[in-house]
Design an enzyme around this catalytic site. Sequence first.
Site, PDB file in Angstrom:
ATOM      1  N   GLU A 185     -45.180   6.649  25.555  1.00 11.69           N
ATOM      2  CA  GLU A 185     -45.800   7.969  25.692  1.00 11.69           C
ATOM      3  C   GLU A 185     -44.915   8.928  26.474  1.00 11.69           C
ATOM      4  O   GLU A 185     -44.344   8.574  27.495  1.00 11.69           O
ATOM      5  CB  GLU A 185     -47.148   7.829  26.402  1.00 11.69           C
ATOM      6  CG  GLU A 185     -47.884   9.145  26.562  1.00 11.69           C
ATOM      7  CD  GLU A 185     -49.294   8.992  27.120  1.00 11.69           C
ATOM      8  OE1 GLU A 185     -50.033   9.987  27.109  1.00 11.69           O
ATOM      9  OE2 GLU A 185     -49.643   7.891  27.579  1.00 11.69           O
ATOM     10  N   GLU A 195     -58.708  12.530  24.931  1.00 14.58           N
ATOM     11  CA  GLU A 195     -58.259  12.301  26.300  1.00 14.58           C
ATOM     12  C   GLU A 195     -58.316  13.629  27.056  1.00 14.58           C
ATOM     13  O   GLU A 195     -57.319  14.119  27.573  1.00 14.58           O
ATOM     14  CB  GLU A 195     -56.836  11.707  26.318  1.00 14.58           C
ATOM     15  CG  GLU A 195     -56.495  11.039  27.647  1.00 14.58           C
ATOM     16  CD  GLU A 195     -55.050  10.591  27.742  1.00 14.58           C
ATOM     17  OE1 GLU A 195     -54.825   9.449  28.157  1.00 14.58           O
ATOM     18  OE2 GLU A 195     -54.139  11.373  27.414  1.00 14.58           O
TER      19      GLU A 195
END
Length: 277
Positions: free
Chosen positions: A155, A256
């Site tokens: 990520e 998220e």
Amino acid sequence: MGYTDQRFDVNLSILFTELPLLERPAAAAAAGFTAVELWWPWIETPTPAQEELDALKKALEDAGTQLVGLNFYAGQLPGPDRGAVSVPGAESERFNANINVAADFAASVGCKALNALYGNRVEGVEPAVQDELALKNLVTAARAADRVGAILLIETLNKPESPLYPLVSAPAGIEVVDKVNEATGLGNAKFLLDLYHLAMNDEDLSEVIEKYAAKTGHVQIADKPGRGAPGTGELPLEELLDQLKKAGYEGYVGLEYKAADAAASFAWLPAEARAAK
């Protein structure tokens, strides 16, 4: 096309946090969702007691929710840390102690994606030394993920909020993905494409999708500014997700984002579109 054509999951480490961990899967299910994801839930330990792992497994199963993404141990997150993979000493040791614990837990609940956050730059340590350690640890993690039929996610975060994190552009993340795959020969390292982080870095989101959709293993969203629900900011999230789908991405899209009232924050998504297809 549009939001109703996506497979969404709820990140239970940022939404429903007013509830104890074991009550969050049921809360997501009550809101209509059948898929969830988690940061490593035990920030104090990479190796929680088996009873704690079993309790989380039971909570997921009782709620009828499928865990579709799990972070490896990442230090104090939320908090000052941004992962442990490249951090020499005790943190790297904790990450290694966690690898098989996280992989085995993922296997036990049918989770097919494990995210390894790279970790911040450490003062007094050469970046090249950290990168070498990171690659070694990521190779071990990729092999463990492969053992349980899962992918390893890499990520990128954003520089304004994570100034010490070195992976703050899509190309930087992809470079690590490619290095891990080259080292293992497994091909199971993939990019975690987070539209909020990329937008905070002022990247061209359409261009990133066009270039890297084929190497993307998971997607996360929040609106910008504010990291709120879709529609609270300026990002054309619906169009971007459509573009991803057209580019061949068929995986999950993790919600998220921050919301004072998680259940109320899902108004942008019709109730009948929340269960993962």
